[in-house]
Design an enzyme around this catalytic site. Structure first.
Site, PDB file in Angstrom:
ATOM      1  N   GLN A 112     -35.447 -17.511  14.616  1.00  0.00           N
ATOM      2  CA  GLN A 112     -36.071 -16.259  14.207  1.00  0.00           C
ATOM      3  C   GLN A 112     -35.155 -15.079  14.528  1.00  0.00           C
ATOM      4  O   GLN A 112     -34.254 -15.179  15.359  1.00  0.00           O
ATOM      5  CB  GLN A 112     -37.424 -16.095  14.895  1.00  0.00           C
ATOM      6  N   HIS A 113     -35.370 -13.987  13.830  1.00  0.00           N
ATOM      7  CA  HIS A 113     -34.693 -12.693  14.014  1.00  0.00           C
ATOM      8  C   HIS A 113     -33.303 -12.620  13.389  1.00  0.00           C
ATOM      9  O   HIS A 113     -32.857 -11.529  13.027  1.00  0.00           O
ATOM     10  CB  HIS A 113     -34.559 -12.321  15.495  1.00  0.00           C
ATOM     11  N   ASP A 119     -39.267 -20.782  14.040  1.00  0.00           N
ATOM     12  CA  ASP A 119     -39.192 -21.989  14.870  1.00  0.00           C
ATOM     13  C   ASP A 119     -40.280 -22.059  15.933  1.00  0.00           C
ATOM     14  O   ASP A 119     -40.768 -23.147  16.262  1.00  0.00           O
ATOM     15  CB  ASP A 119     -37.809 -22.131  15.499  1.00  0.00           C
TER      16      ASP A 119
END
Length: 469
Positions: free
Chosen positions: A71-72, A223
């Site tokens: 993520q991100h 995730d």
């Protein structure tokens, strides 16, 4: 039978993992992996090539597939849908000051109201501000912003339709609101100076489309949401995941707001939320310590398990890669409290285990303060294989912790979502959890160990909000 097989893909920081699973039983049919380059920035095409290497012919056995990913991590496209530069990884700390500035400019209350978190170095909203200030020529060309699971899903569909995402990954951007269920365009304009195109947010059980080969592609998810799907968590379940990073998260019915900025609330891949504390330093602390001692991680685990519980007073601060939470831009760990009795491989191994375990235990306490006491705690990830770390977490938290059979949980969560898309029902797959209980002697030393780590600076500074005035 093959017609009921589904595939799950986890494009993580270190590798792409692919599992092919029986949609009805959850039984693993096939698994494979391909490594990613260990570089500070990655061209998304390298993730695509890793998917081809790991997926290969096995994906053709499946009727549906979903992707989860780190993520991100932020991918920037121009108006021709070409990637402009290597992706900013989630653990890139360059945007730490940018995130703190955004909090100062608008105030913590504005960010907590929507999107429900305080931006830090990981969030795409902070990375966009950094890009605007440090690479203005590239920023001027940005048309679309995607995350890895968005880009890989879109690539499987030929990169022709509008890109899509899901609520869990959208909520990790810093400009999508869980409570509002939509993008916060005002925040995007404030952070980046103008609007950009964002992917359509699909329901978790919706297909994003079908590949040219007829493979049904699910919406995918982040995730952490995928791991909660794999573990079939209920409201109040806390998940500790120790991989490249270490995360502590809990499933809740709705957003949990933390004015200190330590806890982010992201959406899950169902209809609730996942308040989470994410740390950069996970199992690699143990790997690095093993390397320094000239031994394998397995050997380090054995040394740590037979050492004195307190490591002879040695205290390791595990910020070897800097830290996101609490924020530390410099890559400075520390090994304190050394004495001749403590300066042995056993004690140093134990100090590394305790340093990581104390950081995780402090995060679990911080999450419990805002989200409530956990119903149960589940431990997953590569770090869960460490007997010494597992028992240290149990002893330092004073709680029973459950482990699941070793497997790629995020990839299994993506496969479970693919089965949901294929059949219309979220399947129930067996978990086989094993409980681990505190040792009888832990009460005599655990409180002192945690106090020593806090006094050495484990939990400082407090977080972005501390610098927002």
């Amino acid at each position: 039978m093959a017609s009921r097989r589904v595939a799950g893909v986890d494009s993580s920081t270190q590798s792409t993992k692919v599992v092919v699973v029986d949609a009805d039983s959850g039984e693993l049919v096939h698994s494979a992996a391909a490594r990613h380059p260990e570089v500070p920035e990655v061209w998304p095409q390298q993730w695509w090539e890793a998917l081809g290497e790991a997926g290969g012919r096995s994906i053709t056995e499946a009727r549906a597939l979903s992707i989860t990913s780190q993520q991100h991590t932020t991918i920037l496209l121009d108006r021709r849908n070409e990637v402009l530069r290597p992706a900013f990884l989630w653990n890139d700390l360059r945007a730490m000051a940018s995130g703190a500035n955004l909090v100062r400019e608008l105030g913590p209350d504005r960010w907590l109201r929507s999107p429900g978190l305080l931006p830090d170095s990981a969030h795409p909203v902070s990375k966009l501000r950094w890009l605007r200030e440090h690479e203005p020529e590239t920023a001027a060309q940005v048309e679309t912003v995607l995350l890895p699971h968005d880009w890989l899903t879109w690539s499987l569909l030929g990169r022709v339709a509008q890109p899509s995402t899901d609520r869990s990954d959208a909520s990790s951007t810093g400009y999508w609101s869980i409570s509002g269920g939509d993008y916060d365009d005002d925040l995007l304009r404030h952070s980046f100076g103008r609007a950009v195109l964002t992917p359509e947010v699909l329901p978790p059980d919706a297909p994003a489309g079908a590949s040219a080969q007829g493979l049904l592609i699910g919406a995918g998810c982040g995730d952490n949401a995928a791991t909660h799907l794999a573990l079939a968590t209920d409201v109040g379940d806390m998940v500790i995941s120790v991989g490249t990073s270490a995360t502590v998260s809990m499933r809740t019915t709705g957003p949990v707001l933390d004015p200190t900025g330590r806890v982010d609330t992201m959406a899950d891949a169902r209809s609730g939320a996942i308040p989470i504390i994410a740390m950069l330093n996970g199992a690699r602390v143990l790997v690095a310590t093993a390397s320094m001692l000239g031994i394998t991680p397995v050997r380090l685990d054995k040394l740590a398990a037979r050492a004195e519980p307190t490591a002879g007073g040695a205290v390791m601060l595990p910020y070897l890669d800097g830290e996101r939470n609490p924020p530390r831009e410099e890559r400075h760990g520390a090994l304190l409290g050394l004495s001749r009795p403590a300066l042995t491989p056993e004690m140093i191994a134990r100090a590394a285990v305790l340093g990581l375990a104390c950081a995780i235990a402090d995060a679990a306490d911080a999450l419990s303060r805002v989200a409530g006491e956990p119903r149960r705690i589940l431990l997953v990830g590569g770090g869960a294989k460490s007997r010494a770390l597992r028992q240290a977490l149990v002893d330092l938290t004073g709680r029973t912790i459950h482990t699941a059979p070793e497997r790629e949980h995020a990839a299994f969560g993506a496969a479970r979502q693919a089965a949901w898309v294929l059949t219309g029902t979220l399947p129930r797959w067996p978990l086989g959890l094993s409980p681990h209980h505190p040792s009888e002697s832990s009460g005599a030393w655990a409180v002192d160990v945690r106090a020593a780590h806090r006094a050495a600076g484990l939990g400082r500074p407090a977080g972005p909000a501390a610098n927002s005035s």
